[in-house]
Design a protein around this motif. Structure first.
Motif, mmCIF file in Angstrom:
data_model
loop_
_atom_site.group_PDB
_atom_site.id
_atom_site.type_symbol
_atom_site.label_atom_id
_atom_site.label_comp_id
_atom_site.label_asym_id
_atom_site.label_seq_id
_atom_site.Cartn_x
_atom_site.Cartn_y
_atom_site.Cartn_z
ATOM 1 N N GLN A 81 10.782 -13.191 74.688
ATOM 2 C CA GLN A 81 10.867 -13.015 73.246
ATOM 3 C C GLN A 81 12.085 -12.163 72.887
ATOM 4 O OE1 GLN A 81 8.760 -14.314 70.936
ATOM 5 N NE2 GLN A 81 7.514 -15.362 72.482
ATOM 6 N N ALA A 82 12.773 -12.554 71.823
ATOM 7 C CA ALA A 82 13.900 -11.787 71.290
ATOM 8 C C ALA A 82 13.477 -11.233 69.935
ATOM 9 C CB ALA A 82 15.142 -12.657 71.166
ATOM 10 N N LEU A 83 13.359 -9.903 69.861
ATOM 11 C CA LEU A 83 12.886 -9.265 68.640
ATOM 12 C C LEU A 83 13.989 -8.447 67.996
ATOM 13 C CD1 LEU A 83 9.389 -7.943 69.783
ATOM 14 C CD2 LEU A 83 9.911 -10.077 68.596
ATOM 15 N N VAL A 84 13.987 -8.464 66.664
ATOM 16 C CA VAL A 84 14.884 -7.613 65.887
ATOM 17 C C VAL A 84 14.009 -6.593 65.182
ATOM 18 C CG1 VAL A 84 16.564 -7.481 64.034
ATOM 19 C CG2 VAL A 84 16.569 -9.463 65.574
ATOM 20 N N VAL A 85 14.252 -5.328 65.468
ATOM 21 C CA VAL A 85 13.438 -4.271 64.898
ATOM 22 C C VAL A 85 14.198 -3.618 63.754
ATOM 23 C CG1 VAL A 85 14.307 -2.581 66.568
ATOM 24 C CG2 VAL A 85 12.141 -2.176 65.411
ATOM 25 N N GLY A 86 13.507 -3.398 62.653
ATOM 26 C CA GLY A 86 14.105 -2.701 61.531
ATOM 27 C C GLY A 86 13.902 -1.203 61.638
ATOM 28 N N VAL A 87 14.625 -0.451 60.847
ATOM 29 C CA VAL A 87 14.542 0.992 60.910
ATOM 30 C C VAL A 87 14.679 1.562 59.500
ATOM 31 C CG1 VAL A 87 17.029 1.253 61.341
ATOM 32 C CG2 VAL A 87 15.459 3.077 62.013
ATOM 33 N N SER A 88 13.918 2.605 59.237
ATOM 34 C CA SER A 88 14.031 3.357 57.989
ATOM 35 C C SER A 88 14.616 4.723 58.320
ATOM 36 C CB SER A 88 12.667 3.513 57.323
ATOM 37 O OG SER A 88 12.113 2.247 57.005
ATOM 38 N N ILE A 89 15.665 5.091 57.595
ATOM 39 C CA ILE A 89 16.399 6.317 57.917
ATOM 40 C C ILE A 89 16.419 7.216 56.686
ATOM 41 C CG2 ILE A 89 18.571 7.295 58.755
ATOM 42 C CD1 ILE A 89 19.250 4.534 59.894
ATOM 43 N N GLY A 90 16.016 8.459 56.909
ATOM 44 C CA GLY A 90 16.132 9.474 55.870
ATOM 45 C C GLY A 90 17.212 10.458 56.253
#
Length: 517
Positions: free
Chosen positions: A451-460
């Motif tokens: 599986q090829a996954l793209v993970v998102g990120v939230s940055i403060g």
């Protein structure tokens, strides 16, 4: 009531060797108590137990080898020792024949047959011991093992020279033979010490103890000769020592055969020994000999003892220096482990606070920016693909974060899927650039198996000066990160947001709850 286990019957080789040793001891004590030279039949009773007990021991070792049908290493070990005992029995018989033929000649009667046979037997024993498959150990453990065995070897060599082979050189004029036997015995001791200290899965511990005890008796017995020469020159310590040595060897072989082969696996880790008293006992024995020579009746010091004392002291010093270096390395690893995350090898929360507090002490960096990251959907990835896949994802994210910052910046993992990037000397613009690089780096898929996954990120992001309280900056970054994550629910993907006054009260409240939890 507990049933007592039946005592196993004593095998006939052990009985035979015990009877021969008992015969030798009783005859020796009778001749020692009497004041007359023993007759030919009595002299035969003194010497015959040695070759007969050697033959019984060699047979017992060969019988034990035949019983080892699973592990070839065990079979080879016992067969080799069987040959060594046979050779040693022939060599020791040569001494008895020489005494019988020339009873009027004093001295150790170290015939060429005895010297050559004993040297060949020792070489065979060395071969058997060194071919034992030892347990796996690190390079540093092996280095200390060699040093410990070397200390024991030098100490045993000095003792052997002092109580036995020196007499051959001084009284019998056999300098080369005495030195050859001393060196051969030292190598045997080295091999025994190496096997005993390192551990192995071929010979059981109790069996090896019996073999070592028999070897010690056989080695110490000739040291009684100077005392016997004063009033019973026709008696020899080997008359008793040799049968006792072969009796213990026979008992060892029979015990190994009765208990069965020891399963050996090369993948078994070696047991960790924090210390061993044997090397220090060898050092103490050599220095005791040095004191006895110096303050004894003669007041003369044997040069060999002096050299041996210096040798064991040097080896122990080298050994201790290696231990100090190893301790320094271990302390460094422990210090690193206490300040870094075990999975990602990033700085942990404690090290992050230590670095940020250090920036307040050394405020030369000026501005300070803190980016707090939280992966989007990480819990779902863990639930679907498992924790191993989640760990792999965290490791991949950590490597990409390292690549986005400069050498003076800090990347830390707070726990779970939360990361922090601290930029020294960086303001809002530098924080924007790093945040964009992080988003771009995490847009590249992470392979989880097929599986090829793209993970998102939230940055403060929170910015301030190096003089500000790090906890305040982290709290602001956490509020901004939570606001970015909340806005990402309506707009999927990665996002980053600077902290500013008037952010969502919901974010403030939930941040406070998380910090209290």
């Amino acid at each position: 009531m507990h049933r007592r286990l039946p005592v196993p019957p004593i095998s006939w080789p052990t009985r035979a060797a015990g009877l021969l040793a008992t015969l030798a001891v009783v005859t020796f004590v009778v001749c020692l108590a009497g004041s007359y030279r023993p007759s030919a039949p009595v002299s035969a009773l003194l010497w015959l137990p040695t070759p007969l007990a050697a033959a019984v021991a060699a047979f017992a070792f060969a019988r034990t080898a035949r019983a080892c049908t699973v592990d070839p290493a065990q079979r080879r070990f016992w067969l080799t020792l069987s040959c060594a005992i046979g050779i040693l029995g022939v060599a020791l018989s040569g001494q008895g024949v020489d005494v019988w033929r020339q009873p009027e000649i004093g001295g150790p009667h170290a015939t060429p047959v005895l010297v050559a046979g004993a040297s060949l037997a020792m070489a065979t024993i060395i071969c058997a011991l060194l071919r034992l498959p030892l347990l796996a150990r690190s390079k540093s453990d092996n280095a200390r093992l060699v040093l410990d065995a070397g200390v024991i070897m030098v100490g045993a060599g000095v003792l052997l020279w002092h109580v036995q082979t020196r007499r051959m050189a001084m009284e019998g004029g056999q300098v080369f033979a005495s030195m050859a036997l001393t060196v051969a015995a030292m190598v045997v001791v080295f091999a025994f010490a190496k096997v005993l200290l390192s551990g192995q899965r071929v010979v059981r511990g109790s069996v090896l103890t019996l073999i070592i005890a028999g070897s010690v008796i056989g080695t110490v017995a000739p040291s009684l000769q100077p005392y016997l020469d004063d009033f019973r020159p026709y008696l020899f310590g080997t008359m008793v020592g040799n049968p006792l040595c072969f009796m213990l060897a026979t008992a060892a072989a029979e015990r190994q055969r009765r208990l069965g082969p020891v399963p050996f696996s090369p993948d078994v880790s070696a047991p960790r020994r924090s210390y061993s008293l044997l090397p220090y006992a060898a050092v103490g024995a050599v220095h005791l000999l040095l004191l006895l020579d110096a303050f004894g009746p003669g007041g003369t010091v044997d040069e060999v003892v002096v050299v041996g004392a210096a040798g064991v002291t040097a080896l122990v010093t080298v050994r201790q220096v290696s231990v100090l270096k190893e301790n320094h390395r271990i302390l460094g690893e422990l210090h690193h482990s206490a300040r870094h995350d075990g999975l990602t090898r990033l700085a942990n929360r404690a090290y992050l606070h230590e670095q940020l507090d250090g920036s307040r002490v050394r405020p030369g960096d000026g501005e300070l920016a803190v980016l707090l990251l939280d992966l989007n959907g990480f819990k779902q990835i863990n639930d679907i693909f498992g924790h191993a896949a989640g760990d792999h994802l965290l490791t991949a994210v950590a490597e990409r974060l390292r690549a986005t910052v400069g050498p003076g910046d800090i990347v830390a993992r707070l726990g779970g899927d939360e990361f922090v990037v601290a930029l020294r000397g960086g303001g809002a613009r530098a924080a924007d650039e790093v945040a964009q690089r992080i988003v771009q780096a995490l847009e590249q898929p992470v392979l989880l198996g097929s599986q090829a996954l793209v993970v998102g990120v939230s940055i403060g992001i929170a910015t301030g000066t190096a003089l500000e309280d790090p906890d305040v900056l982290l709290r602001r970054a956490d509020v901004a990160m939570y606001s970015a994550k909340y806005s990402a629910k309506s707009r999927p993907g990665s996002s980053y947001l600077h902290h500013r006054p008037g952010l969502s009260m919901r974010a403030e409240e939930q941040t406070a709850e998380r910090l209290q939890a």
